[in-house]
Write a protein that holds these residues in place. Structure first.
Motif, PDB file in Angstrom:
ATOM      1  N   THR A   1      -0.952  16.083   0.784  1.00 26.88           N
ATOM      2  CA  THR A   1      -2.134  16.843   1.183  1.00 26.88           C
ATOM      3  C   THR A   1      -3.356  15.943   1.179  1.00 26.88           C
ATOM      4  N   LYS A   2      -4.404  16.426   1.805  1.00 27.78           N
ATOM      5  CA  LYS A   2      -5.666  15.687   1.780  1.00 27.78           C
ATOM      6  C   LYS A   2      -6.153  15.523   0.346  1.00 27.78           C
ATOM      7  N   ARG A   3      -5.962  16.556  -0.462  1.00 23.76           N
ATOM      8  CA  ARG A   3      -6.367  16.490  -1.868  1.00 23.76           C
ATOM      9  C   ARG A   3      -5.606  15.376  -2.594  1.00 23.76           C
ATOM     10  N   ASP A   4      -4.305  15.222  -2.282  1.00 23.83           N
ATOM     11  CA  ASP A   4      -3.515  14.138  -2.887  1.00 23.83           C
ATOM     12  C   ASP A   4      -4.120  12.780  -2.572  1.00 23.83           C
ATOM     13  N   LEU A   5      -4.496  12.584  -1.322  1.00 25.04           N
ATOM     14  CA  LEU A   5      -5.018  11.285  -0.899  1.00 25.04           C
ATOM     15  C   LEU A   5      -6.392  11.014  -1.502  1.00 25.04           C
ATOM     16  N   ILE A   6      -7.192  12.056  -1.650  1.00 20.87           N
ATOM     17  CA  ILE A   6      -8.497  11.880  -2.278  1.00 20.87           C
ATOM     18  C   ILE A   6      -8.320  11.483  -3.745  1.00 20.87           C
ATOM     19  N   ALA A   7      -7.380  12.144  -4.432  1.00 18.20           N
ATOM     20  CA  ALA A   7      -7.115  11.805  -5.830  1.00 18.20           C
ATOM     21  C   ALA A   7      -6.576  10.386  -5.952  1.00 18.20           C
ATOM     22  N   TRP A   8      -5.722   9.984  -4.999  1.00 19.22           N
ATOM     23  CA  TRP A   8      -5.193   8.609  -4.987  1.00 19.22           C
ATOM     24  C   TRP A   8      -6.326   7.609  -4.799  1.00 19.22           C
ATOM     25  N   ARG A   9      -7.225   7.922  -3.891  1.00 18.42           N
ATOM     26  CA  ARG A   9      -8.390   7.056  -3.656  1.00 18.42           C
ATOM     27  C   ARG A   9      -9.193   6.885  -4.948  1.00 18.42           C
ATOM     28  N   GLU A  10      -9.398   7.982  -5.677  1.00 17.13           N
ATOM     29  CA  GLU A  10     -10.162   7.910  -6.922  1.00 17.13           C
ATOM     30  C   GLU A  10      -9.450   7.036  -7.945  1.00 17.13           C
ATOM     31  N   GLN A  11      -8.120   7.100  -7.993  1.00 16.91           N
ATOM     32  CA  GLN A  11      -7.396   6.232  -8.931  1.00 16.91           C
ATOM     33  C   GLN A  11      -7.559   4.771  -8.551  1.00 16.91           C
ATOM     34  N   LEU A  12      -7.480   4.477  -7.271  1.00 18.30           N
ATOM     35  CA  LEU A  12      -7.649   3.092  -6.821  1.00 18.30           C
ATOM     36  C   LEU A  12      -9.009   2.542  -7.245  1.00 18.30           C
ATOM     37  N   MET A  13     -10.026   3.399  -7.170  1.00 21.81           N
ATOM     38  CA  MET A  13     -11.386   2.963  -7.476  1.00 21.81           C
ATOM     39  C   MET A  13     -11.641   2.896  -8.980  1.00 21.81           C
ATOM     40  N   THR A  14     -11.211   3.920  -9.726  1.00 29.28           N
ATOM     41  CA  THR A  14     -11.621   4.040 -11.127  1.00 29.28           C
ATOM     42  C   THR A  14     -10.617   3.476 -12.123  1.00 29.28           C
ATOM     43  N   ILE A  15      -9.323   3.594 -11.823  1.00 31.14           N
ATOM     44  CA  ILE A  15      -8.304   3.115 -12.753  1.00 31.14           C
ATOM     45  C   ILE A  15      -7.808   1.727 -12.371  1.00 31.14           C
ATOM     46  N   ASP A  16      -7.519   1.543 -11.083  1.00 28.09           N
ATOM     47  CA  ASP A  16      -7.073   0.223 -10.619  1.00 28.09           C
ATOM     48  C   ASP A  16      -8.234  -0.743 -10.415  1.00 28.09           C
ATOM     49  N   ASN A  17      -9.456  -0.206 -10.413  1.00 25.46           N
ATOM     50  CA  ASN A  17     -10.671  -1.032 -10.308  1.00 25.46           C
ATOM     51  C   ASN A  17     -10.701  -1.909  -9.052  1.00 25.46           C
ATOM     52  N   LEU A  18     -10.240  -1.357  -7.946  1.00 27.38           N
ATOM     53  CA  LEU A  18     -10.306  -2.098  -6.683  1.00 27.38           C
ATOM     54  C   LEU A  18     -11.689  -1.942  -6.069  1.00 27.38           C
TER      55      LEU A  18
ATOM     56  N   VAL B   1       0.840  -1.203   0.000  1.00 28.47           N
ATOM     57  CA  VAL B   1       0.000   0.000   0.000  1.00 28.47           C
ATOM     58  C   VAL B   1       0.871   1.248   0.000  1.00 28.47           C
ATOM     59  N   MET B   2       1.868   1.273   0.872  1.00 31.95           N
ATOM     60  CA  MET B   2       2.743   2.441   0.959  1.00 31.95           C
ATOM     61  C   MET B   2       3.598   2.594  -0.299  1.00 31.95           C
ATOM     62  N   ARG B   3       3.999   1.479  -0.893  1.00 33.80           N
ATOM     63  CA  ARG B   3       4.738   1.563  -2.163  1.00 33.80           C
ATOM     64  C   ARG B   3       3.858   2.150  -3.259  1.00 33.80           C
ATOM     65  N   HIS B   4       2.615   1.727  -3.287  1.00 29.32           N
ATOM     66  CA  HIS B   4       1.679   2.230  -4.294  1.00 29.32           C
ATOM     67  C   HIS B   4       1.467   3.734  -4.121  1.00 29.32           C
ATOM     68  N   LEU B   5       1.330   4.178  -2.878  1.00 23.44           N
ATOM     69  CA  LEU B   5       1.124   5.604  -2.620  1.00 23.44           C
ATOM     70  C   LEU B   5       2.331   6.421  -3.080  1.00 23.44           C
ATOM     71  N   ARG B   6       3.533   5.965  -2.780  1.00 24.23           N
ATOM     72  CA  ARG B   6       4.739   6.697  -3.191  1.00 24.23           C
ATOM     73  C   ARG B   6       4.839   6.751  -4.718  1.00 24.23           C
ATOM     74  N   ALA B   7       4.501   5.646  -5.367  1.00 26.30           N
ATOM     75  CA  ALA B   7       4.551   5.628  -6.833  1.00 26.30           C
ATOM     76  C   ALA B   7       3.544   6.609  -7.413  1.00 26.30           C
ATOM     77  N   TYR B   8       2.379   6.702  -6.791  1.00 25.25           N
ATOM     78  CA  TYR B   8       1.363   7.636  -7.284  1.00 25.25           C
ATOM     79  C   TYR B   8       1.814   9.087  -7.073  1.00 25.25           C
ATOM     80  N   LEU B   9       2.361   9.381  -5.898  1.00 26.11           N
ATOM     81  CA  LEU B   9       2.772  10.748  -5.584  1.00 26.11           C
ATOM     82  C   LEU B   9       3.998  11.189  -6.372  1.00 26.11           C
TER      83      LEU B   9
END
Length: 466
Positions: free
Chosen positions: A195-212, A178-186
Motif C-alpha cells: 500500500t501507499k502507507r507501506d511505502l511511506i513507512a518504508w521511506r521513514e525507516q530509510l531516513m530515520t533508522i537507516d540514516n540515508l 533496493v528491491m531486496r531491502h523493500l521485501r525485507a521491510y515488508l
C-alpha cells in the motif's frame, strides 16, 4: 438467527405434550377442576400453551413483522425504542431523541429485524436456505481470490524488459539491493499487498533508522520503486500504482566551493598516489592486493587526464588499452563492466601517463582486469565499483579530499574547468567523458580520435617531482 435456533430447540415435543395432557386428565378425575367454563379454561391453559407452542410462536412473529413493516413505512420507530436504548447502554453511547443518529440506528435495526423475521417464517415452512436480501444484513459478496504478484518476479521482469530495450547497462545491480531491502521491510513478497502507507513507512525507516541522505532515498530507493510499480501498472500486472505519489523532498544543494580539484589539490593528490607504497602489518605481511596497489598508482592519474568516472577506470582490462603508432588509447566499454552512457568510447592517453610507465605496466600485465581480481565478467562491474569505493575512502583517509568535493567526480569537474581555461572545444571534452551533446545539432558529425588527441595534448603536465 441464533435466537430462532434456540427457540426452535425449546419447542415441546410429543412426550412433553402427552405429559401435560395426562396431568390435565388426572386433575379432572380428581375433581380439581370446576364445572364452569372459566375454571376449565384456566386448567387447560398450560396444556394448550404446550400443545400449540409452535403456532403461537409463529403468530407472535407474524404480528411483530407486520407491526415493523407498518411503522417502517410510516417512518415511525416505536417498535424498536427499547432495543435502541439497550444497544446504546451496552456500548456506552448516546443518541438524543429525534436526532439523526438515533433515526439511522432505528432504521437499520428495523430493517435487520424484518429480514430476520422473514427468514424465521421461511424456516416454519421447512426452508432453511434463505439468504438476506437487505444490504444492512446481507453478507458481502465473495471476492475472487487473486494470485499473488511476487515482488521478486516483478523486479526480474522489469529489469529484463529494460535491458532488452537498451537501458540498465549495469544489469540493474544498483537497483536490485533496493528491491531486496523493500521485501525485507515488508516481510512478504506480494506486490498486491503493498500500500501507499507501506511505502511511506518504508521511506521513514530509510531516513530515520537507516540514516540515508534525502537525495539517496529520493533518487535511488523511491525512484527505483516508482519505476517498477509504474511498469507493472502499465503492463497490467497490477491494478494501480501505489508508489506514484510517494516522494522524498531533497534540500537544494548549495556549493561552498568549486566542485573540482584546484591545481594545488590535484598536485597533492597525484603526488600521494604516485608515492604510495603498501605497508606491511606487524607480521610483515602486505594485505593490500597488487590490483589495489595498481589502482592507487594509476587511477587518479588516468582520471585527471581523461575525465572518466573512477569506476570506468577501475574496470579497464589489458585488452582495453592499445597502441596505434606512437599513440596509446584506452577503450571504455560496457564489455568490461558498466558505462553510464551505454556505448563504448575511445580516449587517447596523455603523454605524461605514458612517460610515467603506464604502457609498460599494461604490457607486463596478464590478460583481464588491470585493477581488480574478478575472473567472471558477470562480476566485473561490481568489483570495479568496489575498488572505486575503496579509492575514495583511501584518499579521504589521507585528508586529500576537501569538503564539498566528491573524490570520484572531482577529476571530471576539473577537466571541464581546464578545458574552459584553455579554450578547448567542449564538445570534444563531452565525448571523452561520455556526455551527450547539449543540442540536437551537436550530435551531428563524429568526434574523432584526432580531435580528442588534440585536446589531450593541450593539457599541461602535472609537476609531480618534488
Amino acid at each position: 438467527m441464533e435466537a430462532d435456533e434456540a427457540a426452535r430447540a425449546s419447542y415441546p415435543g410429543k412426550a412433553d405434550i402427552k405429559s401435560e395432557r395426562d396431568k390435565l386428565m388426572q386433575d379432572a378425575k380428581a375433581g380439581l377442576i370446576g364445572d364452569d367454563a372459566l375454571s376449565q379454561l384456566a386448567a387447560s391453559l398450560d396444556f394448550l400453551l404446550v400443545r400449540d407452542a409452535r403456532s403461537i410462536d409463529r403468530a407472535i412473529r407474524e404480528a411483530r413483522l407486520a407491526a415493523l413493516r407498518r411503522e417502517f413505512a410510516a417512518g415511525e420507530t416505536h417498535q424498536v425504542q427499547h432495543e435502541i436504548d439497550d444497544y446504546l447502554d451496552r456500548h456506552g453511547l448516546t443518541a438524543e431523541e429525534g436526532s439523526a443518529e438515533r433515526s439511522v440506528l432505528a432504521n437499520q435495526m428495523m430493517r435487520a429485524e424484518i429480514e430476520a423475521l422473514k427468514r424465521t417464517l421461511e424456516r416454519d415452512e421447512g426452508d432453511f436456505g434463505g439468504q438476506p436480501s437487505d444490504p444492512v444484513v446481507k453478507p458481502p459478496a465473495k471476492t475472487e481470490e487473486l494470485e499473488p504478484v511476487r515482488l521478486s518476479k516483478l523486479w526480474e521482469d522489469y529489469r529484463d524488459s529494460r535491458i532488452q530495450a537498451g537501458f540498465l547497462r549495469d544489469k540493474g545491480r544498483r537497483q536490485e539491493p533496493v528491491m531486496r531491502h523493500l521485501r525485507a521491510y515488508l516481510k512478504h513478497d506480494d506486490a498486491r499487498k503493498v500500500t501507499k502507507r507501506d511505502l511511506i513507512a518504508w521511506r521513514e525507516q530509510l531516513m530515520t533508522i537507516d540514516n540515508l541522505a534525502a537525495k539517496t532515498v529520493s533518487d535511488i530507493y523511491l525512484s527505483t520503486v516508482r519505476s517498477v510499480f509504474a511498469w507493472a501498472y502499465e503492463n497490467e500486472r497490477l491494478p494501480d500504482n501505489v508508489a506514484e505519489k510517494v516522494r522524498q523532498p531533497k534540500p537544494r544543494k548549495t556549493d561552498g566551493r568549486e566542485k573540482g580539484f584546484t591545481d594545488e589539490e590535484a598536485v597533492a593528490l597525484l603526488r600521494a598516489s604516485r608515492a604510495h607504497v603498501p605497508k606491511p602489518n606487524q607480521f610483515g605481511f602486505v594485505r593490500e592486493t597488487s590490483h589495489m596497489t595498481a589502482a592507487k598508482h594509476w587511477a587518479p592519474l588516468l582520471a585527471a587526464f581523461t575525465g572518466a568516472r573512477i569506476s570506468e577506470i577501475t574496470q579497464l582490462r589489458k585488452e582495453d588499452i592499445r597502441q596505434e603508432g606512437d599513440r596509446w588509447i584506452a577503450r571504455i566499454t560496457p564489455d568490461a563492466g558498466s558505462v553510464k552512457s551505454g556505448g563504448y568510447r575511445d580516449v587517447p592517453l596523455h603523454r605524461q601517463i605514458i612517460a610515467l610507465g603506464f604502457g609498460k605496466f599494461v604490457q607486463a600485465a596478464t590478460p583481464g582486469p588491470l585493477f581488480h581480481g574478478a575472473t567472471d565478467p558477470k562480476h566485473y562491474a561490481r568489483a570495479a565499483q568496489s575498488v572505486s569505493d575503496e579509492l575514495g575512502k583511501w584518499l579521504r583517509s589521507l585528508k586529500l579530499v576537501p569538503p564539498g568535493v566528491r573524490p570520484n567526480y572531482g577529476w571530471r569537474h576539473r577537466l571541464k574547468t581546464q578545458a574552459l581555461e584553455l579554450g578547448l572545444t567542449m564538445r570534444v571534452i563531452d565525448a571523452m567523458q561520455g556526455h551527450s551533446g547539449r543540442t540536437a545539432g551537436e550530435n551531428y558529425g563524429d568526434v574523432t580520435l584526432v580531435a580528442k588527441a588534440r585536446v589531450i595534448d593541450a593539457l599541461p603536465d602535472y609537476p609531480l617531482t618534488l
